[in-house]
Scaffold this active site. Structure first.
Site, PDB file in Angstrom:
ATOM      1  N   LYS A 190       0.834  -1.212   0.000  1.00  0.00           N
ATOM      2  CA  LYS A 190       0.000   0.000   0.000  1.00  0.00           C
ATOM      3  C   LYS A 190       0.864   1.255   0.000  1.00  0.00           C
ATOM      4  CE  LYS A 190      -3.500   2.727   0.133  1.00  0.00           C
ATOM      5  NZ  LYS A 190      -4.552   2.746   1.154  1.00  0.00           N
ATOM      6  N   LYS A 258       0.237  11.718   5.245  1.00  0.00           N
ATOM      7  CA  LYS A 258       0.559  10.701   6.241  1.00  0.00           C
ATOM      8  C   LYS A 258       1.148   9.458   5.590  1.00  0.00           C
ATOM      9  CE  LYS A 258      -2.341   7.765   7.376  1.00  0.00           C
ATOM     10  NZ  LYS A 258      -2.696   6.356   7.007  1.00  0.00           N
TER      11      LYS A 258
END
Length: 316
Positions: A190, A258
């Site tokens: 991811k 993030k």
């Protein structure tokens, strides 16, 4: 019994097995709300919890049961899915007072679909194993429309046997499940994937800024991009939003920042040089300092608009 009857019976028993599964879903934000709704629409019994009250109303209307803690959700479920914003929040939801691990038991399957560090994913897997439970790190690709439409793609780290036991649950929320390897590998995949996404979004904004500064009509330039070698999912999904100045959240700028920070830490640990990652991260940090964090990630284009003194969607 003929072959068709045998097939239909197997299909019926399979459907009954799916409908019998009790699912817990924790984290009802932009992504989680749509994911949980799809589970309910596919016939699963779903218990939900969200740290911010009031998010579950639409799910309750679909038949969900709202509980008052992650522990209560775990106790009421066989499979628990979490979709939480960051590592710190995940630690609280799993290990905190009345957290998931306080209610989990042997035989449970715990699935985290958040984007977290691979190190934390491995910690969660070890803690689950100590309880006799199983864990999968199963983050997704696809933003709000894919979560609502059930077209997410899951990249999964963990045991193949565990995945086989819950693949039907994941496919109730998505269109594809791709095994990546051992626990932690879903999280690695991811972060690598979102590195590409972040770079592509910045590249699209930068190219459109060059074209706009040179007097090129924004819509005409976007048509060129989508028709040529610069075509990308970023152009497909975000191009029209940039032309319209539409920054309604599908995936927020602060979440992309993030993820890029997590990817930067990961790549440092792996000793992989990542100059494009660092450039994209800096651009999203600029967007954050401009107060764009809660807008869609394509709002990073506003920095370029400020620098060139015009909108990317301006007519020539």
């Amino acid at each position: 019994m003929d072959e068709k009857s045998v097939y239909l019976n197997k299909k019926r028993f399979r459907a009954e097995e799916i409908f019998m599964k009790k699912i817990g879903f924790i984290g009802l934000g932009v992504m989680g709300l749509g994911m949980a709704a799809n589970l309910l629409r596919k016939g699963f019994e779903v218990a939900v919890y969200n740290r911010t009250p009031g998010k579950a109303d639409s799910l309750i209307a679909l038949g969900a049961k709202e509980l008052d803690s992650p522990s209560a959700v775990a106790q009421a479920s066989e499979v628990v899915i979490t979709m939480i914003s960051n590592d710190s929040a995940i630690r609280e939801v799993y290990w905190g007072e009345n957290g998931i691990f306080a209610g989990a038991r042997s035989g449970h399957t715990l699935i985290d679909s958040s984007t977290i560090s691979p190190t934390l994913a491995k910690e969660l897997a070890a803690a689950a194993e100590a309880l006799g439970a199983s864990f999968l790190d199963a983050p997704v690709t696809g933003s709000k429309p894919a979560a609502e439409g059930g077209t997410l793609v899951f990249m999964v780290g963990g045991s193949k046997d565990t995945l086989n036991g819950v693949e039907d649950v994941l496919l109730a929320m998505g269109r594809k499940v791709i095994p990546m390897g051992a626990n932690g590998s879903g999280s690695v995949a991811k972060l690598a994937h979102n590195t590409i996404v972040g770079i592509n979004v910045v590249a699209l904004a930068e190219g459109m800024a060059i074209a706009a500064s040179g007097g090129i009509d924004g819509a005409s330039f976007l048509e060129l991009v989508q028709s040529g070698g610069a075509a990308s999912k970023a152009a497909e999904l975000k191009g029209a939003k940039l032309l319209e100045g539409n920054y309604d959240v599908q995936f927020s700028l602060e979440l992309m920042l993030k993820d890029l920070k997590l990817s930067s830490v990961l790549s440092d640990g792996l000793k992989v040089p990542t100059p494009l990652l660092e450039a994209a991260k800096s651009q999203f940090q600029i967007g954050g300092t401009m107060g764009l964090g809660e807008l869609d990630m394509c709002s990073v284009a506003q920095a370029y608009e400020q620098w060139i003194g015009r909108k990317l969607g301006d007519k020539a």
